[in-house]
Design an enzyme around this catalytic site. Structure first.
Site, short mmCIF file in Angstrom:
data_model
loop_
_atom_site.label_atom_id
_atom_site.label_comp_id
_atom_site.label_asym_id
_atom_site.label_seq_id
_atom_site.Cartn_x
_atom_site.Cartn_y
_atom_site.Cartn_z
N LYS A 29 -52.68 4.41 -12.36
CA LYS A 29 -52.68 5.18 -11.12
C LYS A 29 -52.46 4.31 -9.88
CE LYS A 29 -56.74 7.01 -12.07
NZ LYS A 29 -56.95 6.70 -13.49
N THR A 30 -53.16 3.20 -9.79
CA THR A 30 -53.05 2.36 -8.59
C THR A 30 -51.63 1.80 -8.45
OG1 THR A 30 -55.39 1.79 -8.70
CG2 THR A 30 -53.97 0.32 -7.43
N GLU A 89 -54.46 8.57 -5.38
CA GLU A 89 -54.76 8.58 -6.81
C GLU A 89 -55.62 9.80 -7.12
OE1 GLU A 89 -56.36 4.84 -8.24
OE2 GLU A 89 -55.17 3.80 -6.72
#
Length: 180
Positions: free
Chosen positions: A52-53, A96
Site C-alpha cells: 500500500k505505501t 492508503e
C-alpha cells in the site's frame, strides 16, 4: 485539540483514557480519513495486504508530476512531499486503505485499488475468506460511476472484481486476461 489513534491501539490504552478524562475528543485514524475523503470528488484509496505505501507513493508522485496538486496521506515518508502528508488544492485525495480491523470500511472512495489479498492480520481475521469478504465490502463502497483497479494475478481480487457494479480495470504480470 484532538487525539487520533490507529486501529492497532487498544481502546483502553492509558493515553486514550487520559484524553477522555481531560475532555479531549478522540477519533480513530480511519474515521478521520473517511471524513476527509468525503470532501474530495476524486478520492483514491489503495488497499491490499502488501504494498500500500509503495503504490500510494507512486500514484501520488504521478499526480504531482501531472500537476494535479493532490492532497496525500501516505503511511511512510515520501521524499516528493517531504513527509507523510501533503495538502493540495485539487479534488484529488489519495491515501492508503488498511484492512486491519475493517478500517477501510470507513472510506467511500471514488477509486479503489486492490493490490492483493493474502492471509494477514490473523489476530483479527478468521481466515482468507473473512479477509476476502472484507475487501468485497470495501470495493462495493465505490459508487457505480467510480472505478476499482485490481490485480488479475490474485484469484481473490479477481473474484471480488466480478461482483462489483462499478467499472473495473485489471493489471497483472502473468494473468492473460489482465487489461494492463
Amino acid at each position: 485539540k484532538l487525539v487520533v489513534y490507529t486501529a492497532a491501539m487498544p481502546l483502553d490504552h492509558p493515553e486514550l483514557e487520559e484524553a477522555r478524562k481531560k475532555g479531549i475528543p478522540v477519533i480513530d485514524r480511519a474515521t478521520l480519513l473517511g471524513e476527509i475523503m468525503q470532501m474530495y470528488e476524486k478520492s483514491i484509496a489503495v488497499s491490499g495486504t502488501h504494498g500500500k505505501t509503495t503504490t500510494t507513493s507512486m500514484i501520488s508522485s504521478c499526480l504531482i508530476e501531472a500537476a494535479k496538486d493532490p492532497t496525500i496521506h501516505v503511511g511512510g515518508i515520501l521524499d516528493a512531499i517531504g513527509g507523510t502528508t501533503r495538502i493540495g488544492t485539487s479534488q484529488f485525495f489519495i491515501t492508503e486503505a488498511c484492512e486491519y480491523k475493517d478500517s477501510f470500511l470507513k472510506f467511500n472512495p471514488y477509486m479503489g485499488v486492490i493490490l492483493n489479498i493474502e492471509p494477514d492480520h490473523l489476530d483479527y481475521f478468521r481466515d482468507i475468506n473473512h479477509i476476502s469478504d472484507s475487501f468485497l465490502r470495501f470495493a462495493s463502497q465505490v459508487p457505480p460511476y467510480g472505478i476499482v483497479i485490481g490485480n488479475a494475478d490474485n484469484k481473490h481480487v479477481l473474484h471480488i472484481l466480478d461482483q462489483l457494479k462499478c467499472k473495473t480495470v485489471t493489471y497483472g504480470l502473468t494473468a492473460p486476461t489482465a487489461f494492463w
